[in-house]
Scaffold this motif. Structure first.
Motif, short mmCIF file in Angstrom:
data_model
loop_
_atom_site.label_atom_id
_atom_site.label_comp_id
_atom_site.label_asym_id
_atom_site.label_seq_id
_atom_site.Cartn_x
_atom_site.Cartn_y
_atom_site.Cartn_z
N ILE A 103 0.84 -1.18 -0.06
CA ILE A 103 0.02 -0.04 0.06
C ILE A 103 0.97 1.14 0.11
N ALA A 104 1.95 1.30 0.95
CA ALA A 104 2.90 2.28 1.03
C ALA A 104 4.26 1.42 1.24
N PRO A 105 5.37 2.06 1.00
CA PRO A 105 6.61 1.27 1.39
C PRO A 105 6.66 0.70 2.51
N GLY A 106 6.73 -0.53 2.69
CA GLY A 106 6.91 -1.42 3.87
C GLY A 106 5.46 -1.49 4.54
N VAL A 107 4.44 -1.28 3.95
CA VAL A 107 2.91 -1.40 4.47
C VAL A 107 2.44 -2.28 3.55
N TYR A 108 1.76 -3.60 3.89
CA TYR A 108 1.44 -4.43 3.39
C TYR A 108 -0.17 -5.00 3.57
N ASN A 109 -0.69 -5.23 2.64
CA ASN A 109 -2.18 -5.99 2.77
C ASN A 109 -1.77 -7.43 3.00
N ASP A 110 -1.78 -7.83 4.17
CA ASP A 110 -1.41 -9.21 4.48
C ASP A 110 -2.37 -10.10 3.84
N THR A 111 -3.64 -9.92 3.35
CA THR A 111 -4.47 -10.78 2.83
C THR A 111 -3.76 -11.39 1.55
N ILE A 112 -2.87 -10.61 0.79
CA ILE A 112 -2.32 -11.02 -0.44
C ILE A 112 -1.12 -11.92 -0.12
N PHE A 113 -0.14 -11.53 0.77
CA PHE A 113 0.65 -12.47 1.33
C PHE A 113 0.07 -13.65 1.60
N ALA A 114 -1.06 -13.79 2.19
CA ALA A 114 -1.58 -15.17 2.62
C ALA A 114 -1.98 -15.61 1.34
N GLY A 115 -2.55 -15.15 0.62
CA GLY A 115 -2.77 -15.79 -0.92
C GLY A 115 -1.37 -16.18 -1.57
N LEU A 116 -0.40 -15.67 -1.59
CA LEU A 116 0.86 -16.18 -2.05
C LEU A 116 1.14 -17.29 -1.20
N ASP A 117 1.10 -17.10 -0.16
CA ASP A 117 1.51 -18.30 1.00
C ASP A 117 0.40 -19.63 0.43
N TYR A 118 -0.80 -19.42 0.31
CA TYR A 118 -1.74 -20.42 -0.05
C TYR A 118 -1.40 -21.14 -1.60
N LEU A 119 -1.12 -20.26 -2.44
CA LEU A 119 -0.82 -20.62 -3.91
C LEU A 119 0.55 -21.38 -3.70
N LEU A 120 1.58 -21.11 -3.19
CA LEU A 120 2.67 -21.84 -3.12
C LEU A 120 2.48 -23.28 -2.53
N MET A 121 1.83 -23.22 -1.36
CA MET A 121 1.39 -24.70 -1.09
C MET A 121 0.55 -25.33 -1.86
N GLU A 122 -0.39 -24.97 -2.49
CA GLU A 122 -1.02 -25.75 -3.59
C GLU A 122 -0.08 -26.11 -4.57
N MET A 123 0.83 -25.17 -5.16
CA MET A 123 1.48 -25.47 -6.04
C MET A 123 2.32 -26.69 -5.80
N GLY A 124 3.03 -26.45 -4.43
CA GLY A 124 3.81 -27.59 -3.79
C GLY A 124 3.11 -29.01 -3.91
N LYS A 125 2.06 -28.95 -3.64
CA LYS A 125 1.07 -30.50 -3.73
C LYS A 125 1.18 -30.83 -5.02
N ARG A 126 1.35 -30.18 -6.05
CA ARG A 126 1.14 -30.44 -7.36
C ARG A 126 2.54 -30.68 -8.11
N GLU A 127 3.66 -30.36 -7.39
CA GLU A 127 4.92 -30.58 -7.89
C GLU A 127 5.10 -29.50 -9.13
N MET A 128 4.37 -28.29 -8.98
CA MET A 128 4.52 -27.26 -9.82
C MET A 128 5.55 -26.24 -9.24
N VAL A 129 5.93 -25.40 -10.29
CA VAL A 129 6.94 -24.29 -9.76
C VAL A 129 6.47 -22.95 -10.24
#
Length: 427
Positions: A103-129
């Motif tokens: 949103i501003a330098p160093g100020v983050y919308n944590d829902t998007i970080f959670a979305g990235l976490d979830y995405l990487l978890m689901e990709m890992g399950k499927r052996e995607m990179v």
């Protein structure tokens, strides 16, 4: 023939001693080739820039759709996704992706970080990179303009308001703005030092990440900025390497086109010791090789120019002994339609041609190691030509007509071309 080439190349790796760590869980580069799980890695992938937003539980999030998209892509043989870490800046700006992460330098919308976490978890399950890009030279996710504004350079122009010449002239100041660089470097530190809340893995220890990319199509935007541009990329890659010894690093460049048509500059930035592999992008329509009313007629010229462009960069790859990936390429739908009901005959022919070049390289153990088509829209159902808040995300970001370069799940002929190519590379 491919099996023979693979055996020869793997034998060379072992004999030269460069096979140390060959069974690493991370994608690696050894002697100018990608290795994954101890095998040569050539691939067909796609651009899935909105993956982290889709994985969130906030605005724009749709985890049910995300899982469905990943399952569909995996079933097609696609295991490599190029993804935007997050958009920057305020919301409510026409032609910019939202919701934003920073949103501003160093100020983050944590829902998007959670979305990235979830995405990487689901990709890992499927052996995607994932190939994760951290910045953007263009307006659609903030990037250069965001950092310049917060570095005190004043309000930055937007192409949809003042035109691309004014925008590019303003962005040429990024290469020399040290304050903007420092703000970006802090963002890099904040992202790379994260731990995934769902898997407990540190990002730097997650094999679901193939590489960090400095930006999407970073450019100098002027001849005068070329030298500081190269210096900035070297600084950024050195910082990423200091934080993460496990993952690959790339620039995200379009190639000579993104280096003020200076292929020597391109070779210089790719020669950096911290840059593991090379990227190019290729856009026949955007580069005036194909035209709105004559897409079919212009196909032979588009293919001819495509091969020339790839070959010129493969010469650089051979000199540097690094893999080359064409991580963006697209072609409009028939009749320059945006509707997912329209046909894709010309696009399918162009895709088939590009894919054949990768397959030929795979057969011969060449440096052209992969391609990511732009971009995957999957199950999206766009309702406006211009993206609006609440609309489904497609392969086309907010500054482009929705459906222009998108591949939908209903594009059965294109999907068959993709599946065919995956089989060609595998066999």
């Amino acid at each position: 023939m491919k099996k023979l080439c693979t055996i020869i190349l793997m034998t060379i790796l072992v004999i030269t001693g460069s096979a140390k760590g060959i069974n690493s869980p991370f994608v690696q580069v050894k002697d100018g080739h990608f290795l994954r799980n101890g095998k040569l890695y050539y691939y067909v992938g796609t651009n899935f820039w909105y993956g982290a937003i889709l994985g969130s539980e906030g605005q724009g999030g749709n985890r049910e759709r995300l899982v469905r998209e990943l399952d569909n892509l995996k079933s097609m043989g696609i295991d490599n996704l190029r993804i935007l870490v997050g958009s920057d800046g305020e919301r409510g700006v026409t032609t910019k992706v939202e919701p934003t992460l920073q949103i501003a330098p160093g100020v983050y919308n944590d829902t998007i970080f959670a979305g990235l976490d979830y995405l990487l978890m689901e990709m890992g399950k499927r052996e995607m990179v994932a190939v994760l890009y951290l910045n953007n030279a263009w307006e659609w996710s903030g990037g250069y303009g965001f950092y310049l504004e917060h570095a005190g350079a004043g309000k930055q122009p937007r192409p949809n308001e003042e035109g691309y010449p004014a925008y590019m002239n303003a962005m040429s100041k990024y290469a020399t703005n040290k304050k903007a660089h420092e703000l970006f470097y802090q963002y890099v530190r904040d992202v790379l030092t994260r731990t995934n809340r769902y898997t407990g893995k540190k990002y730097i220890e997650d094999p679901a990440i193939m590489s960090w990319q400095i930006g999407n199509e970073p450019r100098a935007f002027s001849d005068a900025a070329k030298e500081p541009f190269a210096q900035w990329l070297a600084e950024a890659s050195a910082l990423i390497r200091s934080l993460d010894p496990n993952h690959l690093i790339s620039v995200g460049s379009e190639g000579a086109w993104g280096c003020e048509n200076d292929i020597n500059l391109y070779e210089r930035i790719c020669a950096d010791q911290n840059i593991d592999y090379m990227n190019i992008h290729l856009w026949p329509y955007n580069w005036s090789w194909a035209h709105q009313r004559t897409l079919k007629k212009d196909l032979p010229k588009s293919c001819e120019n495509t091969k020339k462009y790839i070959d010129a960069h493969l010469e650089v790859a051979a000199r540097l002994n690094k893999p080359l990936v064409m991580e963006e390429f697209g072609f409009p739908r028939d009749g320059f339609s945006f509707s997912q009901e329209s046909t894709t005959t010309v696009r399918d022919s162009y895709y088939r041609y590009v894919f054949s070049l990768v397959a030929d390289n795979a057969l011969n153990g060449g440096h052209f190691a992969g391609c990511n088509f732009w971009g995957w829209a999957g199950y999206a159902n766009p309702v406006h030509d211009q993206w609006q808040v609440g609309d489904d995300y497609t392969g086309d970001p907010a500054q482009e007509q929705q459906g222009l370069n998108s591949v939908f799940a209903t594009d059965t002929s294109t999907i068959e071309v993709i599946k065919e190519q995956v089989k060609n590379i595998e066999h």
